[in-house]
Enzyme design. Structure first.
Site, PDB file in Angstrom:
ATOM      1  N   ASP A  70       0.818  -1.209   0.000  1.00  0.00           N
ATOM      2  CA  ASP A  70       0.000   0.000   0.000  1.00  0.00           C
ATOM      3  C   ASP A  70       0.854   1.262   0.000  1.00  0.00           C
ATOM      4  O   ASP A  70       0.470   2.281  -0.577  1.00  0.00           O
ATOM      5  CB  ASP A  70      -0.928  -0.004   1.217  1.00  0.00           C
ATOM      6  N   GLY A  71       2.027   1.201   0.640  1.00  0.00           N
ATOM      7  CA  GLY A  71       2.927   2.356   0.638  1.00  0.00           C
ATOM      8  C   GLY A  71       3.389   2.689  -0.768  1.00  0.00           C
ATOM      9  O   GLY A  71       3.472   3.861  -1.154  1.00  0.00           O
ATOM     10  N   ASN A 143      -5.426   8.440   2.075  1.00  0.00           N
ATOM     11  CA  ASN A 143      -5.834   7.819   3.335  1.00  0.00           C
ATOM     12  C   ASN A 143      -6.263   8.827   4.392  1.00  0.00           C
ATOM     13  O   ASN A 143      -7.413   8.826   4.821  1.00  0.00           O
ATOM     14  CB  ASN A 143      -4.705   6.944   3.892  1.00  0.00           C
ATOM     15  N   THR A 184      -9.354   1.932   6.634  1.00  0.00           N
ATOM     16  CA  THR A 184      -8.740   0.631   6.922  1.00  0.00           C
ATOM     17  C   THR A 184      -7.309   0.771   7.424  1.00  0.00           C
ATOM     18  O   THR A 184      -6.635  -0.241   7.637  1.00  0.00           O
ATOM     19  CB  THR A 184      -8.739  -0.256   5.662  1.00  0.00           C
ATOM     20  N   GLY A 185      -6.833   2.004   7.598  1.00  0.00           N
ATOM     21  CA  GLY A 185      -5.440   2.226   7.966  1.00  0.00           C
ATOM     22  C   GLY A 185      -5.254   2.789   9.357  1.00  0.00           C
ATOM     23  O   GLY A 185      -5.704   2.215  10.362  1.00  0.00           O
ATOM     24  N   TYR A 186      -4.599   3.931   9.444  1.00  0.00           N
ATOM     25  CA  TYR A 186      -4.266   4.570  10.719  1.00  0.00           C
ATOM     26  C   TYR A 186      -5.521   4.839  11.543  1.00  0.00           C
ATOM     27  O   TYR A 186      -5.559   4.620  12.753  1.00  0.00           O
ATOM     28  CB  TYR A 186      -3.522   5.871  10.427  1.00  0.00           C
ATOM     29  N   SER A 187      -6.582   5.287  10.903  1.00  0.00           N
ATOM     30  CA  SER A 187      -7.828   5.568  11.610  1.00  0.00           C
ATOM     31  C   SER A 187      -8.379   4.319  12.287  1.00  0.00           C
ATOM     32  O   SER A 187      -8.847   4.370  13.431  1.00  0.00           O
ATOM     33  CB  SER A 187      -8.868   6.143  10.637  1.00  0.00           C
ATOM     34  N   LEU A 188      -8.324   3.198  11.607  1.00  0.00           N
ATOM     35  CA  LEU A 188      -8.808   1.940  12.179  1.00  0.00           C
ATOM     36  C   LEU A 188      -8.029   1.568  13.433  1.00  0.00           C
ATOM     37  O   LEU A 188      -8.602   1.144  14.436  1.00  0.00           O
ATOM     38  CB  LEU A 188      -8.695   0.824  11.132  1.00  0.00           C
ATOM     39  N   SER A 189      -6.707   1.762  13.398  1.00  0.00           N
ATOM     40  CA  SER A 189      -5.878   1.412  14.554  1.00  0.00           C
ATOM     41  C   SER A 189      -6.141   2.326  15.747  1.00  0.00           C
ATOM     42  O   SER A 189      -5.807   1.987  16.881  1.00  0.00           O
ATOM     43  CB  SER A 189      -4.391   1.464  14.174  1.00  0.00           C
TER      44      SER A 189
END
Length: 288
Positions: A70-71, A143, A184-189
């Site tokens: 993804d990066g 994102n 699905t990224g930083y927000s999810l964590s």
């Protein structure tokens, strides 16, 4: 598809065969192959003398193949920018929501691609506006845009306004605005909700808030969000996806939907529910 750009990281030895598969298929389809200069410099021994793109990818290209995780996909988007050239994500690793094609499925996926069995999804981007020059003028994110404390000394205070109306003051390690793609990224964590990619919303997600009654908030993607920040050391970090810069407290910050979109190529048979289920392990009985 007649003209395609390849972009990716330095390939491991066991991944070189997958690049060969891609190039062989494109050659059979008489595709004009280009490479970003960054990809070529990382893989000179494999690619040899090729057509290089040194600046940005113009709209006369049919697609970009992003070879990595993804990066790498987010890096490919920086090359595409406002041209909105569709991107096909080929996952050379193990986890990826944007790079949805597994390397083991390259042959089958390219077969379906050139049969026309694919669709192009449009994804909303965030646009960052400030009273200073940041991120080499590439002030957009697929994102999230995050406002974060610079070090571990103290929390930051973030005042948030929606369309000019005061919403809340957050005392936290930071605050982010995420797109449905970024959910699905930083927000999810950080406890944010998962959102379907075609949702017309953004989510405001606090990072380690001091007040436990503060929760993520979903807002329309037509909203204009403005922020005022106070910190003890007079500076903080602002990030767009994987990029970050240090700025001072007196910078004006506005986040809203960008005037252009990211275009993602989805091969037939690969969809978001399947990706979520497989990546997050939903629907599997782990008691056995």
């Amino acid at each position: 598809m007649n003209k395609i750009v390849l972009h990716g990281l330095a390939l491991e030895k066991d991944s070189e065969k997958y690049l060969t598969q891609i190039i062989d298929r494109l050659n059979r389809e008489s595709v004009e192959i280009w490479y970003t200069s960054l990809f070529h410099s990382r893989n000179t021994a494999i690619l040899g003398k090729v057509n290089n793109i040194t600046d940005k990818i113009s709209s006369d290209f049919d697609s970009v193949f992003s070879l990595g995780g993804d990066g790498t996909f987010l890096e490919s988007l920086l090359w595409v920018g406002e041209s909105e050239v569709p991107i096909l994500g080929v996952n050379m690793g193990r986890l990826g929501f944007l790079a949805s094609i597994a390397k083991e499925a390259i042959k089958e996926s390219l077969y379906l691609l050139f049969k026309g069995e694919y669709e192009v999804e449009s994804r909303a981007l965030l646009s960052l506006e400030t009273n200073m020059k940041l991120f080499n003028a590439k002030t957009y994110a697929l994102n999230e845009c995050a406002i974060l404390r610079k070090d571990s000394s103290a929390m930051i205070m973030v005042k948030c306004y929606i369309n000019g109306q005061y919403l809340n003051t957050y005392w936290a390690d930071g605050l982010m605005v995420a797109t449905p793609t970024g959910s699905t990224g930083y927000s999810l964590s950080c406890g944010g909700p998962l959102m379907m990619p075609d949702s017309k919303d953004f989510v405001i997600t606090p990072v380690s808030p001091h007040n436990l009654n503060v929760r993520p908030l979903i807002v329309s993607d037509e909203s204009e969000l403005t922020f005022e920040i106070e910190t003890r050391n007079r500076s903080f970090l602002i990030s767009l996806d994987s990029r970050s810069e240090t700025i001072e407290n007196d910078v004006n910050i506005t986040i809203k939907k960008a005037p252009f979109q990211a275009k993602l190529i989805r091969i037939e048979g690969i969809n978001f529910p399947d990706t979520i289920r497989n990546k997050l392990g939903w629907g599997f009985d782990k008691r056995n």
